[in-house]
Design a protein around this motif. Structure first.
Motif, PDB file in Angstrom:
ATOM      1  N   ASP A   1      57.033  23.326 -17.987  1.00 23.44           N
ATOM      2  CA  ASP A   1      56.298  24.343 -18.697  1.00 23.44           C
ATOM      3  C   ASP A   1      57.078  23.226 -20.340  1.00 23.44           C
ATOM      4  O   ASP A   1      56.909  23.318 -21.180  1.00 23.44           O
ATOM      5  CB  ASP A   1      57.047  25.161 -18.929  1.00 23.44           C
ATOM      6  CG  ASP A   1      56.007  26.337 -17.737  1.00 23.44           C
ATOM      7  OD1 ASP A   1      55.602  25.933 -18.306  1.00 23.44           O
ATOM      8  OD2 ASP A   1      56.735  27.193 -17.665  1.00 23.44           O
TER       9      ASP A   1
ATOM     10  N   GLU B   1      48.851  20.464 -17.877  1.00 23.21           N
ATOM     11  CA  GLU B   1      49.728  20.997 -17.288  1.00 23.21           C
ATOM     12  C   GLU B   1      49.087  21.168 -16.145  1.00 23.21           C
ATOM     13  O   GLU B   1      50.273  20.583 -15.512  1.00 23.21           O
ATOM     14  CB  GLU B   1      49.421  22.523 -17.435  1.00 23.21           C
ATOM     15  CG  GLU B   1      50.775  23.362 -16.894  1.00 23.21           C
ATOM     16  CD  GLU B   1      50.326  24.696 -17.435  1.00 23.21           C
ATOM     17  OE1 GLU B   1      49.450  25.094 -18.322  1.00 23.21           O
ATOM     18  OE2 GLU B   1      50.822  25.976 -16.798  1.00 23.21           O
TER      19      GLU B   1
ATOM     20  N   THR C   1      57.574  24.462 -11.848  1.00 26.08           N
ATOM     21  CA  THR C   1      56.115  24.886 -12.377  1.00 26.08           C
ATOM     22  C   THR C   1      57.939  25.086 -14.281  1.00 26.08           C
ATOM     23  O   THR C   1      57.432  25.067 -15.459  1.00 26.08           O
ATOM     24  CB  THR C   1      56.579  26.479 -12.971  1.00 26.08           C
ATOM     25  OG1 THR C   1      57.393  27.589 -12.098  1.00 26.08           O
ATOM     26  CG2 THR C   1      55.172  27.369 -12.320  1.00 26.08           C
TER      27      THR C   1
END
Lengths: 528, 401
Positions: free
Chosen positions: B146, B132, B142
């Protein structure tokens, strides 16, 4: 658009109201929100990690156990931590004991070095120095010409023995520039260098050569405020490649949140000294850590708002306003319209409202706000006679219908305008009495908190500006406190006091947590 | 909704601020440490009504009418570069990306990190976190991070990635999905027939914020097109930044491309653009590339000016391409930039510059997906021929290899 951190935290804490304390799970949840907010603000991953660790520690420690309201507490911690990191060891430019002082600019392509050279030159000149700009960017086509033009605008001489465009030796130019300055008694030399990538070994060697040839007293790393995660890699490359003693954040007039400031500061430890905030040569200022903190967190920027307000109104007008607020003169619809027009010139009202902390919660309503409403209000006031504007009380039913016809609105619009204007007037007065003067006993103010909950919607509506005002008064006072000399400090501090009357949170810090949690009535103001 | 409320609140708040702020600041400004107040920036020739809301693209400025623009043609000089003894021969487009691949893989640490992690037998939470982080560090943002993470997680569970080859294929296909190879990435650079039956040069408008490399890209793109045997005319509509037109002229000289520029600084950029396209039409050029001044997307006045440039150009020939130049180092603000520019001038493609450094330009993934605007060109170095057409497959290969 991303929701701001305060929005998100408020949402996170919705279920926690009344708990008053942070459990470990709460802290986890909060920290992950903060992490996201920082990432969205382009703070580099390692810096985020370091930062959230620190926040977690502080948030879990006893500090918070007396929490009034968890989200306020956390925000306060976050804000303090940010300011601490950004602002630690703020310092002045370092000048050599024996002139000339050499300042070298370094950075990526397009960071704004050449423009900054001009701004720095002008700024130095205004500080009473005699700067010389040295055109060592021989790489980019016509960078030398650009520096010459910029130097001409700034009224600062430019040393440009080479035409550039790939011809000439930048190290030689830098060295001869410093010699020239020594002979001609210039006391500061600003060396503009070509933009380079941290991975470009050859160019970094050249930068080192320039450094070794000129022995600069300051090496300023110029970095674009909208840089993303690469800020850290780049800053490290420059730190290891040439080393730098300070950072300049450019293009801060954009709407980037500027997380790079935090990343670079965390990773290299070098302070941000200046901010470049526009295209004109005068758009150059010292770096304000507290404002940057609010910006990174997207918490509104009261000081900018105040500055904008000051920009719109000169001292005389401000003094006049002060009189009107205090009730010495009457605040009329005419004044209202004049101010509104001036505000309009400043730019979008939406944007200005957005700068008020806590307005983030109203974001959606703000988005839907039609700027042309301002014109409609103006039309209504324009349809009034001077006498009516000076004394709205004389506006009776028939006058109302005339005004409505004249402005293409309805009588109920007029009613609404007058009613709210009247409330606003009262409110402003009480605010001014409470905030501006530092009179501790502002009876009206604490009452304000109660108003929104009370039946009177209208009063609730007006509460927000009042509240905000409050937060403000705390703000400048605090800032002033830091900046002013000890003698003046006492005076300012007393101004800060009114804020404390609002509640415990107020005296805490520059971020006014209470303003982040607006009274329920505020929503109504935008709702419907 | 009662909007006057907002206005009144705003005025009240600001009046109190100014009045109260005055009291607070009075002492300070005497102390000499008051923050510097700035005049709102006014650009010569620019739309100065910075405060005006954008009311659907109508500016208060007059567009130059046909006649006016022709008058101004007198003051704009078409610089026919004297044919220099040796004009540089730009490299052809084909194979550019191959040559530049090695530079691309500099920023490919992303692929390697993730690949290394993915090839493990068992992925712990910490491993996923590391994946990540490396995605986030590529400025992916972000949201896309995800999603990609979720996709990877599902597929590793289903398919297993213990063999290195499988992991690479998995990562490659997921990345490729993000970059979307099916978009049309060609540059519209052929003359088109206009409504009047006359051939129009293809007009390319270059836009972006300050310092992303617009002028350099215009120069490099001109070379790319010259290499394809196109007749190119450049328009130096950046009349604001010092020496921007000179910079473009230098680029033009090198490959013998005429540059249309104003004879003075601060001229109306729309007029210069108009003249450039006009000159292009008269000379029977294939392509006209118009450089514009950098502008931050939150400056309403300057964005209005840009809208005007495009409208005025359209009087001569429709604008075929609006290329937004994005710096690979740009972070999440790139999204804002793309949104606002797309609103104002309807961006048709993205040029991702400065990709030869360590920056990975992950923001384009979000931009491409959100706005459906493809990356068409990538800038991979300082050399004059270091601009290559973007190719999704080789781009991803360079990252993963």
């Amino acid at each position: 658009m991303f929701a701001s951190l305060s929005d998100r935290l408020t949402a996170t804490f919705k279920n926690l109201r009344g708990k008053g304390r942070l459990s470990e799970a709460d802290v986890d949840k909060t920290v992950s929100e903060i992490r996201r907010a920082l990432l969205d603000a382009d703070v580099a991953v390692p810096a985020v990690r370091a930062f959230t660790t620190a926040v977690r520690e502080r948030a879990s420690s006893a500090e918070v156990s007396e929490a009034l309201n968890p989200s306020q507490q956390v925000l306060k911690i976050v804000n303090e931590q940010l300011i601490e990191i950004l602002g630690g060891e703020a310092r002045e430019l370092f000048f050599a004991k024996r002139p000339p002082t050499v300042i070298m600019l370094a950075g990526l392509q397009g960071a704004g070095k050449t423009t900054l050279a001009g701004k720095l030159g002008k700024w130095l000149r205004e500080q009473g120095h005699t700067p010389l700009l040295v055109a060592s960017d021989l790489q980019r086509p016509n960078a030398v010409t650009q520096l010459q033009v910029v130097g001409g605008q700034a009224g600062v001489p430019v040393w440009a023995p080479e035409p550039g465009n790939g011809v000439g030796n930048p190290v030689q130019v830098a060295r001869s520039g410093v010699e020239h300055a020594r002979e001609q008694y210039y006391d500061v030399v600003v060396v503009d260098t070509a933009g380079r990538l941290g991975v470009d070994a050859e160019m970094m060697q050249q930068a080192r050569d320039i450094r070794d040839a000129t022995q600069p007293d300051e090496i300023l790393f110029v970095v674009d405020a909208m840089i993303g995660q690469d800020a850290v890699t780049t800053a490290e490359a420059f730190r290891d490649g040439v080393g730098f003693t300070g950072v300049v954040l450019s293009k801060l007039d954009g709407d980037a949140r500027g997380g790079a400031a935090l990343s670079i500061r965390t990773v290299t430890g070098q302070p941000v000294l200046f901010a470049s905030t526009g295209e004109k040569l005068t758009d150059f200022e010292r770096f304000h850590p507290d404002r940057m903190a609010s910006r990174i967190l997207d918490m509104g920027d009261l000081l900018t708002l105040i500055e904008q307000a000051e920009k719109a109104f000169d001292e005389k007008q401000a003094a006049e306003m002060g009189r009107k607020l205090s009730g010495e003169d009457d605040f009329t619809l005419q004044d209202f319209m004049d101010y509104m027009r001036q505000l309009k010139q400043l730019g979008s009202m939406k944007k200005m409202l957005g700068m008020i902390p806590g307005m983030g919660q109203m974001r959606e309503q703000l988005e839907n706000f039609d700027e042309r409403e301002v014109d409609r209000v103006e039309a209504m006031i324009n349809s009034m006679t001077p006498a009516e504007r000076a004394n709205p009380k004389i506006i009776n039913g028939s006058r109302r219908s005339r005004i409505a016809r004249g402005s293409g609105s309805t009588v109920s619009d007029i009613n609404g305008l007058l009613e709210r204007f009247d409330q606003a007037k009262t409110m402003m007065r009480s605010m001014a009495r409470g905030g501006g003067r530092g009179v501790p006993g502002m009876g009206g103010m604490p009452g304000m908190g109660g108003l929104p909950g009370g039946g009177k919607k209208s009063k609730g509506r007006m509460a927000p500006p009042k509240r905000t005002k409050k937060g403000k008064s705390g703000n400048p006072a605090k800032r002033a406190q830091q900046e002013r000399e000890a003698a003046e400090r006492a005076a300012t501090a007393s101004q800060g006091q009114p804020g404390s009357a609002f509640g415990l949170q107020q005296d805490a810090d520059q971020i006014d947590p209470s303003s982040l949690q607006l009274p329920a009535g505020f929503d109504k103001m935008f709702g419907r | 909704m009662e909007t006057p409320d907002i206005i009144i609140a705003a005025v009240a708040a600001v009046v109190v601020l100014a009045g109260g702020g005055f009291a607070l600041f009075r002492g300070r400004s005497r102390g000499g440490s008051a923050p510097t107040l700035k005049e709102p920036p006014v650009r010569p020739g620019g739309a100065s009504e910075a405060g005006e809301p954008d009311d659907g693209g109508v500016t208060t400025q007059e567009r130059p009418t046909e006649g006016e623009a022709q008058d101004q043609a007198g003051s704009a000089v078409v610089e026919e570069t004297p044919a220099q003894p040796v004009l540089e021969k730009p490299e052809s487009a084909a194979g550019r990306l191959v040559r530049l691949r090695e530079r691309l893989s500099r920023s490919g640490a992303l692929g390697r990190t993730i690949l290394g992690l993915l090839s493990r037998d068992k992925l712990s939470t910490a491993d996923w976190e590391e994946i990540e982080e490396s995605l986030l560090m590529a400025d992916l943002g972000t949201g896309p991070t995800d999603e990609l993470l979720e996709a990877l997680r599902t597929r590793t569970q289903v398919e297993g990635t213990s063999e290195p080859g499988a992991a690479r294929e998995l990562l490659r296909s997921e990345l490729l999905k993000l970059v979307d190879p099916d978009m049309d990435r060609r540059i519209a650079a052929s003359p088109v027939l206009g409504d009047d039956g006359q051939p129009h040069p293809a007009t390319i408008l270059m836009v972006g914020v300050n310092g992303t490399g617009k002028t350099t890209t215009v120069g490099k793109l001109a070379r790319l097109l010259v290499a394809e045997d196109k007749d190119v005319v450049l328009g130096a509509a950046d009349t604001f930044r010092a020496a921007a037109a000179d910079q473009l002229a230098t680029w033009g000289e090198r490959v013998g491309v005429p540059v249309v520029r104003s004879d003075r600084d601060g001229a109306d950029p729309a007029a210069v653009a108009f003249d450039a396209v006009k000159a292009g039409r008269e000379n029977g050029a294939d392509v006209v590339i118009v450089d514009t001044a950098g502008r931050l997307q939150n400056k309403a006045g300057l964005m209005d000016e840009l809208g005007k440039i495009k409208r005025v150009i359209a009087k001569q020939a429709p604008v075929q391409e609006v290329l937004l130049v994005l710096d690979a180092t740009t972070g999440q603000n790139g999204m804002r930039q793309a949104q606002v520019f797309a609103e104002v001038v309807d961006v048709t493609g993205i040029v991702l510059t400065k990709l030869d450094g360590t920056a990975k330009g992950g923001i384009v993934v979000a931009v491409q997906r959100e706005l459906g605007v493809p990356v068409k060109l990538v800038g991979l170095g300082e050399g004059p021929d270091d601009l290559a057409p973007f190719d999704a497959a080789s781009f991803v290969d360079a990252i993963v290899s």
